[in-house]
Design an enzyme around this catalytic site. Structure first.
Site, short mmCIF file in Angstrom:
data_model
loop_
_atom_site.label_atom_id
_atom_site.label_comp_id
_atom_site.label_asym_id
_atom_site.label_seq_id
_atom_site.Cartn_x
_atom_site.Cartn_y
_atom_site.Cartn_z
N SER A 108 1.24 -1.07 0.08
CA SER A 108 -0.15 0.25 -0.09
C SER A 108 0.92 0.95 -0.38
O SER A 108 1.65 1.37 -0.68
CB SER A 108 -1.02 0.08 1.31
OG SER A 108 -2.31 0.50 0.64
N ASP B 242 -9.22 -4.28 -5.39
CA ASP B 242 -8.71 -3.80 -4.70
C ASP B 242 -9.36 -1.90 -4.47
O ASP B 242 -9.61 -1.26 -5.21
CB ASP B 242 -7.45 -2.88 -4.72
CG ASP B 242 -6.64 -2.87 -3.29
OD1 ASP B 242 -7.04 -2.11 -2.55
OD2 ASP B 242 -5.89 -3.02 -2.95
N HIS C 221 -7.64 -5.89 -0.54
CA HIS C 221 -6.50 -4.56 -0.92
C HIS C 221 -5.20 -5.23 -0.24
O HIS C 221 -5.19 -6.00 0.59
CB HIS C 221 -6.48 -3.41 0.53
CG HIS C 221 -5.76 -2.61 0.65
ND1 HIS C 221 -5.37 -1.64 -0.82
CD2 HIS C 221 -4.92 -1.62 1.61
CE1 HIS C 221 -4.25 -0.64 -0.60
NE2 HIS C 221 -4.34 -0.68 0.83
#
Length: 511
Positions: A230, A451, A479
């Site tokens: 991320s 996602d 995610h």
């Protein structure tokens, strides 16, 4: 990458699935000792790390698990201001799990789990088993980036101040609500400046990348082997741009496109969360849903519930579950498909007047502890985000962003992180938004089609910006791909990190 709800934002959750994958081909540069690397910026050599027992790990509420006995913790002193390398220092907290074998140790593998603002020390301590295959050959290493938790974590008021801020309602979307949010945000930023003013100019991603090169040197690794998730993908991309010759085997999972504007980021994430929300409802109805017998019915019930919460929040102990907290709870559960059954149950209970499960989801998301204190995550996020951009949107731009976001999703639409950056007490820079990694070793970017927080299109875009990157696509929900449990993704990533096998061009893994 956290998604803004009111004026703050949410972290990287990490997901689950399985399948088989495309073949791999090619070999990465050798990251073992002996390969060339340069000394860290501003210093001929970094200070070493004194490793010892981990004495202050955050234990999840109700957990009886015993921490891995091989965990080691330490601190590394780095310059607060790299323009003054001999001036004031800041201690960066680190954690290490030595390689367990079998097989020859490759070196260290440094992780950043996202945010920005997530504690790598606490996350790594809880995630040891998830990386068991990699731990056979690597020392697993993570850290609290500057401005996070143990590393001069940014603080913005007391636990009660944070309670007030994170519980703000976002509905109805009118001038009265916007005025309340702005006033609360102004108060929040004043508290940030009061409690953490001296560190605020120095917590951005560029400085964190400089810190990582100091870590690499202190760990004794000629090249940095890195696994970023991320927001950690932006940190890895910035590192690869600043120190291309020091890049070892690097995986960037759930990629952020650092070039997007705050408005573009908000609209892309709003679309991503709305798509994940509709996927949740469709799956719920297919399985036999407590929330309604059709997607339309379930969606309407949730909308009615949220509107009701604005007027009549649910009492949960000595606290109130507001619409703002309930919306946060829904967003939190959308990060992982594994959370969908719990979300269904939590909403069903909420409809019946019991908000305990939704409050639990919201607290997990915001870092609130049972004693009323908070981790620094909700404070670290805006501190790092706003230093990483020179954008300071005006009211007209914020209103335009909010109106566009609300058309995408009445539940998740808002003005995004631009709301707080406009009021942030220190200026930002666009340096962390410009990446290329020219001259680095091969980088693997892993992007998921479902996602919500880092939409798929950011994967190909980051891959194109990083001239040395290869894209691996995950067709599933959630995610983050590696921690989804998908055997294809894990096999491809492990083959690269352990054996240097780069995924084939356009490789993909089905859900």
């Amino acid at each position: 990458m956290r998604r803004a709800l009111t004026t703050v934002a949410l972290t990287a959750g990490l997901t689950i699935s399985l399948a088989a994958c495309g073949t791999s081909t090619g070999t990465s540069g050798d990251p073992t000792p002996g390969s060339s690397g340069s000394t860290p910026a501003g210093s001929a050599a970094s200070d070493k790390i004194a490793w010892g027992a981990c004495t202050d790990l955050a234990v999840p509420e109700g957990s009886t698990a015993t921490p891995d006995a091989t965990l080691q913790c330490g601190k590394l002193a780095v310059p607060l201001d790299y323009n003054k390398p001999d001036g004031e220092t800041i201690d960066v907290a680190m954690i290490r799990i030595p390689a367990k074998g079998p097989g020859q140790r490759i070196g260290s593998l440094v992780f950043n789990f996202g945010g920005p603002g997530a504690s790598g020390v606490d996350t790594m301590a809880r995630a040891v088993k998830a990386f068991g295959t990699l731990n056979a050959r690597y020392d697993l290493v993570s850290f609290d980036p500057r401005g996070v938790q143990r590393s001069r974590g940014v603080v913005c008021g007391t636990g009660k101040d944070m309670d007030t801020y994170v519980s703000l309602d976002t509905l109805p979307a009118n001038d009265k609500t916007r005025a309340k949010v702005r006033a609360a945000t102004e108060q929040f930023t004043r508290l940030c400046e009061k409690d953490s003013g001296p560190v605020l100019p120095y917590v951005g991603t560029v400085n964190a990348a400089m810190d990582m090169d100091r870590m690499r040197d202190a760990l004794g690794d000629p090249k940095l082997n890195y696994f970023g998730m991320s927001y950690g993908t932006q940190l890895g991309a910035v590192y690869a741009t600043k120190f291309p010759k020091n890049v070892g085997r690097t995986v960037l999972d759930a990629p952020l496109d650092p070039s997007v504007t705050l408005e573009q980021r908000t609209l892309a994430q709003t679309k991503g969360f709305q798509q994940a929300y509709m996927s949740f409802l469709k799956d719920c109805v297919t399985q036999g849903c407590e929330l309604g017998d059709s997607v339309e019915t379930a969606d309407r019930k949730i909308e009615d519930f949220m509107n009701k919460m604005v007027v009549s929040p649910l009492q949960v102990g000595d606290r109130q579950l507001t619409q703002g907290l309930a919306s946060t709870a829904v967003a939190a559960a959308l990060y992982s498909q594994l959370s969908w059954p719990f979300l269904e149950s939590a909403l069903s209970s909420g409809f019946k007047g019991d908000g305990g499960a939704l409050m639990y989801l919201a607290d997990t998301y915001t870092g609130r502890r049972s004693d009323g204190s908070y981790s620094t995550e909700m404070s670290s996020f805006p501190a790092i985000t706003c230093v990483d951009t020179a954008e300071r949107p005006g009211r007209e731009e914020l209103l335009r962003t909010e109106e566009a976001a609300l058309k995408i999703s009445p539940l998740f639409g808002n003005a995004g992180a631009g709301s707080i950056c406009t009021l942030w007490p220190v200026p930002g820079s666009n340096e962390a938004r410009k990446v290329n990694a020219k001259g680095s070793g091969p980088i693997v970017v892993v992007a998921g089609k479902g996602d919500p927080a880092t939409p798929y299109q950011w994967g190909p875009r980051l891959t194109a910006q990083l001239k040395t990157a290869t894209l691996l696509t995950y067709e599933g929900e959630g995610h983050g791909a590696y921690l989804s449990g998908n055997k294809c993704i894990q096999g491809a990533v492990n083959a690269y990190l352990i054996d240097g096998k780069i995924p084939a061009k356009d490789a993909s893994c089905p859900a």
